[in-house]
Write a protein that holds these residues in place. Structure first.
Motif: not given
Length: 194
Positions: A70-74, A81-86, A121-122, A126-129
């Motif tokens: 998935v690609t998500c935004k921190v 932890f980091a909270k992200v939006q997928i 992360f900041r 944009i993160v691929v997880a």
């Protein structure tokens, strides 16, 4: 018969006194639970007790599943932890965004005890997880970046420029040449735009 809301496996939908179980559900302790990721649908036939079901329409097969990339935004970070939006499943945009969490111990495969979330992360990155757990109604999808191909793919510096990766753990601002720590993804050739 209109889809009412999204649900995930294990989510409690209602009491057995309110509805009869339908497709994509199961009963336990007097309640009906979802056995699928999909949309909750309540249908009443001839004045009988409504039947509650969980369905997948043509777009709902795009719900993240265990093992999915998935690609998500921190959205926010803290020391644990980091909270992200997928936002994307593979390369396809999702109809609805989903919340996810990348725990400190799931950021890297090695030296997990030395990982610091703010150095990986900041907010805004944009993160691929990869999805490692679906979570439940109260919690988020659990994600990992503990592979070389996973991590930050787009980050912006304080000067507002898109940073360039210079190693697996650093990105550099092309304007100011300042370096910032990140858990950088090694992007595979098939994902590069030509």
């Amino acid at each position: 018969m209109a889809p009412a809301r999204c649900c995930v496996p294990g989510e409690r939908l209602c009491s057995l006194e309110d509805c009869a179980p339908g497709y994509g559900t199961y009963c336990k302790h007097g309640y009906i639970f979802s056995s699928l990721s999909g949309y909750v649908v309540k249908k009443t036939d001839n004045g009988l007790m409504p039947v509650i079901s969980v369905v997948r329409d043509t777009d709902s097969h795009l719900l993240p599943d265990v093992g999915a990339i998935v690609t998500c935004k921190v959205m926010s970070i803290n020391p644990r932890f980091a909270k992200v939006q997928i936002m994307y499943l593979g390369t396809t945009a999702l109809k609805n965004t989903f919340r996810g969490t990348i725990r400190k111990e799931d950021i890297r495969a090695t030296e997990k005890d030395k990982v610091e979330v703010y150095k990986s992360f900041r907010p805004g990155d944009i993160v691929v997880a990869k999805v490692i757990s679906l979570g439940d109604a109260q919690s988020n999808y659990l994600l990992t970046t503990a592979e070389n191909e996973l991590g930050v793919v787009v980050a912006h510096s304080e000067a507002g420029a898109t940073m360039v990766p210079i190693s697996w753990c650093e990105m550099q601002c092309p304007k100011t040449h300042m370096k910032e720590p990140r858990k950088v993804a090694r992007v595979q050739p098939e994902f590069l735009q030509t």
